[in-house]
Scaffold this active site. Structure first.
Site, PDB file in Angstrom:
ATOM      1  N   ASN A  79       0.838  -1.073   0.012  1.00  0.00           N
ATOM      2  CA  ASN A  79      -0.083   0.113  -0.129  1.00  0.00           C
ATOM      3  C   ASN A  79       1.118   1.317   0.034  1.00  0.00           C
ATOM      4  O   ASN A  79       2.106   1.034  -0.094  1.00  0.00           O
ATOM      5  CB  ASN A  79      -1.053   0.000   1.248  1.00  0.00           C
ATOM      6  CG  ASN A  79      -0.081  -0.017   2.367  1.00  0.00           C
ATOM      7  OD1 ASN A  79       0.445   0.771   2.871  1.00  0.00           O
ATOM      8  ND2 ASN A  79      -0.247  -1.054   3.237  1.00  0.00           N
TER       9      ASN A  79
ATOM     10  N   PHE B  30      -4.842   3.363  14.289  1.00  0.00           N
ATOM     11  CA  PHE B  30      -5.032   4.147  13.216  1.00  0.00           C
ATOM     12  C   PHE B  30      -6.443   3.604  12.577  1.00  0.00           C
ATOM     13  O   PHE B  30      -6.059   2.359  12.321  1.00  0.00           O
ATOM     14  CB  PHE B  30      -3.894   4.417  12.538  1.00  0.00           C
ATOM     15  CG  PHE B  30      -3.004   5.585  12.845  1.00  0.00           C
ATOM     16  CD1 PHE B  30      -2.236   5.550  13.876  1.00  0.00           C
ATOM     17  CD2 PHE B  30      -2.909   6.687  12.303  1.00  0.00           C
ATOM     18  CE1 PHE B  30      -1.422   6.457  14.574  1.00  0.00           C
ATOM     19  CE2 PHE B  30      -2.174   7.585  12.649  1.00  0.00           C
ATOM     20  CZ  PHE B  30      -1.426   7.767  13.688  1.00  0.00           C
TER      21      PHE B  30
HETATM   22  O1  PMT Z   1       2.788   6.325   6.453  1.00  0.00           O
HETATM   23  P1  PMT Z   1       2.177   7.536   5.988  1.00  0.00           P
HETATM   24  O2  PMT Z   1       2.364   7.649   4.598  1.00  0.00           O
HETATM   25  O3  PMT Z   1       2.585   8.682   6.656  1.00  0.00           O
HETATM   26  O4  PMT Z   1       0.872   7.365   6.298  1.00  0.00           O
HETATM   27  C1  PMT Z   1       0.023   7.162   7.407  1.00  0.00           C
HETATM   28  C2  PMT Z   1      -1.135   6.297   7.458  1.00  0.00           C
HETATM   29  C3  PMT Z   1      -2.245   6.949   6.583  1.00  0.00           C
HETATM   30  C4  PMT Z   1      -0.747   5.003   6.731  1.00  0.00           C
HETATM   31  C5  PMT Z   1      -1.477   6.206   9.005  1.00  0.00           C
HETATM   32  O5  PMT Z   1      -1.719   7.498   9.522  1.00  0.00           O
HETATM   33  C6  PMT Z   1      -2.644   5.370   8.954  1.00  0.00           C
HETATM   34  O6  PMT Z   1      -3.811   5.715   8.872  1.00  0.00           O
HETATM   35  N1  PMT Z   1      -2.518   3.962   9.231  1.00  0.00           N
HETATM   36  C7  PMT Z   1      -3.596   2.814   9.530  1.00  0.00           C
HETATM   37  C8  PMT Z   1      -3.779   2.461   7.853  1.00  0.00           C
HETATM   38  C9  PMT Z   1      -4.621   1.048   8.173  1.00  0.00           C
HETATM   39  O7  PMT Z   1      -4.210  -0.052   7.801  1.00  0.00           O
HETATM   40  O8  PMT Z   1      -5.821   1.218   8.582  1.00  0.00           O
HETATM   41  P2  PMT Z   1      -6.746   0.142   8.811  1.00  0.00           P
HETATM   42  O9  PMT Z   1      -8.034   0.415   9.126  1.00  0.00           O
HETATM   43  O10 PMT Z   1      -6.917  -0.776   7.610  1.00  0.00           O
HETATM   44  O11 PMT Z   1      -6.180  -0.636   9.918  1.00  0.00           O
HETATM   45  C10 PMT Z   1      -6.803  -0.266  11.361  1.00  0.00           C
HETATM   46  C11 PMT Z   1      -5.668  -0.514  12.522  1.00  0.00           C
HETATM   47  O12 PMT Z   1      -5.353  -2.172  12.444  1.00  0.00           O
HETATM   48  C12 PMT Z   1      -4.246  -0.023  12.083  1.00  0.00           C
HETATM   49  O13 PMT Z   1      -3.802   0.405  13.186  1.00  0.00           O
HETATM   50  C13 PMT Z   1      -3.396  -1.149  11.593  1.00  0.00           C
HETATM   51  O14 PMT Z   1      -2.131  -0.934  11.890  1.00  0.00           O
HETATM   52  C14 PMT Z   1      -4.062  -2.239  12.477  1.00  0.00           C
HETATM   53  N2  PMT Z   1      -3.955  -3.511  11.680  1.00  0.00           N
HETATM   54  C15 PMT Z   1      -4.744  -3.674  10.380  1.00  0.00           C
HETATM   55  C16 PMT Z   1      -4.823  -4.818   9.724  1.00  0.00           C
HETATM   56  C17 PMT Z   1      -4.079  -5.932  10.275  1.00  0.00           C
HETATM   57  N3  PMT Z   1      -3.793  -7.023   9.725  1.00  0.00           N
HETATM   58  N4  PMT Z   1      -3.308  -5.886  11.563  1.00  0.00           N
HETATM   59  C18 PMT Z   1      -3.244  -4.634  11.970  1.00  0.00           C
HETATM   60  O15 PMT Z   1      -2.764  -4.424  13.238  1.00  0.00           O
END
Ligand code: PMT
Length: 417
Positions: free
Chosen positions: A216, A332
Site C-alpha cells: 500500500n 489508526f
Molecule cells: O505512512 P504515511 O505515509 O505517513 O501514512 C500514514 C497512514 C495513513 C498509513 C496512517 O496514518 C494510518 O492511517 N495507518 C493505518 C492504516 C490502516 O491500515 O488502517 P486500517 O483501517 O486498515 O487498520 C486499522 C488498524 O489496525 C491500524 O492501526 C493497523 O495498523 C491495524 N491492523 C490492520 C490490519 C491487520 N492485519 N493488522 C493490524 O494491526
C-alpha cells in the site's frame, strides 16, 4: 522535506553557534542555514583558528547577524559582547568542538571570545565534537569530556567514517539533521520519561511471486514522526517498520525492519510484553497469497486475466487489544467514507483505548504526505479534531492525548485497588 513547514521548538529562539578550528567548520554553514530556516535567530562566534577554515562573511550572510571573533568586541554601546550575548541565549551549540576548545573549557581557561562566552552562559550548551580518531580516543580528551558532562554540558558522539586526515573511524561531525534533533531534544520537556512505547509504521508487503507484491501507499512518515517525538519527550521507544525510504527516526530509537504482516506480528509480539503503550500507525495488508509462486508468473496466450487466491493475515492490533492488560493500545484507521463511524467500530471491535481516524480521500494528508489531519476518538466516544498540520505536530498532539488516556486509566486502576 520543506523545513519552513516543519514543527520545531527552535522557532524564535536565540541560538549561539560557536565554531572552533576544525575542518568540519565548513559544515557549520549548513547548520546555521537550517537553524535560520527553522526560525531561530542565530549569532555566530568564531575562534581565530576557525577563521583559518571558513570566513566570518559566510556566517554573517547566512545568519543575518554580525559574527563575533574579537575578545574585546562591544556589541552595542558599552555592552560587553560575551556577557550580553550570553544573557539573551536560549541555547548554545559548539560545532565543531575541537579537542582544544573542550580542553580549555574543562580546565577553566577563557582566553578568547568563544571560551569566555561559554563560561558566562547558563543556558544549555551542546558540544558537537569533531576530530581525528586517535585524538577522540585519547584519555585526556575523554577525561575532559566526562568532566564537562558531570558539570551539566551536553555532548554528541562523533559519527564514524572517512576522516579528512586520511584515517577512518570515529571523529566525523554528526549530520546537520542529527545536530538539529539533539537541539530540539534539549528544548523538549521530558514528560514521557516513564513510558515504554512500541510504535509501528509503514506498509507491509506480501509477495505474489519473486517480482510482484501486494502493498500500500504508506510512506512511514506518520509512524516515524510519532517515534521521533515520543523519544524526544523522554519515552523509551521501539519502532517496528515496514520497508520505507526514510532514514531511522533517531539513533537512539531501536528500529526493526519487517516486510510481511507475519513478520510485523512476530516483532510486535516480541516487544509487546515490556511496552506500556502501543501505537499502531502501520498500514498492514489484510490479505496474503495462499501460496507464493517460486517462479515469476508468466502471461499465457489467450488468457483474459488471473485470479489470486488470498488468505487473511493475522489482525495484529486486535490481538494486542485482546491481551493488553494495563497497557494503552492506540490504533489508526484509514477510511475513505463514514470516517467516525468506521473508526469507532474498529476502536470497539479491537478493544482500543484510542483510535486516530484518517480521512484518506483528501489530497495532501494521510498517505505519503508531510501533513496530516485526523480525528482522535477515545474509548468513551469523545472526539477531537486535529486540523491539517505537519506530521511531527500531529504526532505531538496524539502523544498529548495518549498522556491523558494514561492518566485517566491509571487513576481508575488506582481507585479500584
Ligand atoms: O505512512 P504515511 O505515509 O505517513 O501514512 C500514514 C497512514 C495513513 C498509513 C496512517 O496514518 C494510518 O492511517 N495507518 C493505518 C492504516 C490502516 O491500515 O488502517 P486500517 O483501517 O486498515 O487498520 C486499522 C488498524 O489496525 C491500524 O492501526 C493497523 O495498523 C491495524 N491492523 C490492520 C490490519 C491487520 N492485519 N493488522 C493490524 O494491526
Amino acid at each position: 522535506m520543506d523545513q519552513d513547514n516543519f514543527y520545531t521548538m527552535l522557532k524564535n529562539r536565540e541560538i549561539m553557534v560557536g565554531i572552533a578550528g576544525g575542518i568540519a567548520a565548513y559544515k557549520t554553514a549548513e547548520l546555521v542555514r537550517s537553524l535560520t530556516k527553522k526560525g531561530a535567530n542565530v549569532h555566530v562566534v568564531m575562534t581565530k583558528n576557525a577563521m583559518e577554515f571558513v570566513t566570518p562573511l559566510t556566517f554573517q550572510t547566512i545568519s543575518g547577524n554580525p559574527v563575533i571573533y574579537n575578545m574585546f568586541e562591544l556589541l552595542a554601546g558599552s555592552k560587553i559582547g560575551h556577557i550580553s550575548l550570553s544573557d539573551i541565549a536560549d541555547q548554545m551549540v559548539i560545532a565543531p568542538a575541537t579537542a582544544n576548545v573542550i580542553g580549555k573549557v574543562a580546565n577553566g581557561i577563557a582566553d578568547d571570545f568563544l571560551t569566555t562566552m561559554i563560561m558566562a552562559t547558563v543556558v544549555p550548551i551542546l558540544f558537537v565534537p569533531s576530530m581525528n580518531t586517535k585524538m577522540w580516543e585519547s584519555k585526556i580528551v575523554q577525561d575532559n569530556i566526562n568532566k564537562l558532562r558531570d558539570a551539566g554540558y551536553e555532548f554528541m558522539e562523533p559519527a564514524s567514517g572517512d576522516l579528512a586526515c586520511g584515517w577512518e573511524g570515529k571523529g566525523r561531525m554528526p549530520t546537520v539533521e542529527d545536530i538539529l534533533e539533539k537541539m530540539e531534544d534539549i528544548f523538549t520537556e521530558k514528560d514521557l520519561v516513564n513510558e515504554r512505547i512500541l510504535i509501528t509504521a509503514g506498509p507491509t508487503t506480501e509477495f505474489i511471486d519473486p517480482v510482484r507484491c501486494i502493498t500500500n501507499r504508506s510512506s512511514g512518515k506518520m509512524g516515524y514522526a510519532i517515534a521521533k517525538i515520543a523519544r524526544r519527550r523522554g519515552a523509551d521507544v521501539v519502532l517496528v517498520t515496514g520497508r520505507t525510504a526514510l532514514p531511522p527516526p533517531r539513533i537512539d530509537v531501536p528500529t526493526i525492519m519487517v516486510t510481511t504482516a507475519a513478520e510485523m506480528r512476530e516483532a510486535v509480539m516480541e516487544h509487546f510484553t515490556r511496552a506500556t503503550v502501543v501505537i499502531k500507525a502501520a498500514a498492514v495488508a489484510d490479505y496474503r497469497c495462499k501460496s507464493q509462486n517460486c517462479q515469476k508468473i508468466k502471461k499465457r496466450h489467450g488468457e483474459e486475466g488471473i485470479t489470486l487466491d488470498l488468505s487473511r493475515n493475522p489482525d495484529i492490533l486486535a490481538e494486542l487489544g485482546e491481551n493488553k492488560g494495563k497497557r494503552i493500545v492506540v490504533g489508526f484507521a484509514a477510511e475513505s467514507n463514514d470516517l467516525i463511524e468506521h473508526a469507532t467500530e474498529k476502536l470497539q471491535k479491537k478493544n482500543l483505548d484510542m483510535i486516530v481516524a484518517n480521512d484518506i480521500t483528501q489530497s495532501g494528508i494521510g498517505f505519503a504526505s508531510d501533513e496530516n489531519e485526523v480525528t482522535l476518538i477515545d474509548s468513551t466516544g469523545r472526539t477531537r479534531h486535529v486540523p491539517r498540520l505537519p506530521k511531527d505536530e500531529v504526532a505531538s498532539i496524539i502523544l498529548d492525548a495518549v498522556k491523558r488516556v494514561i492518566k485517566k486509566k491509571r487513576k481508575v486502576e488506582d481507585d479500584w485497588y
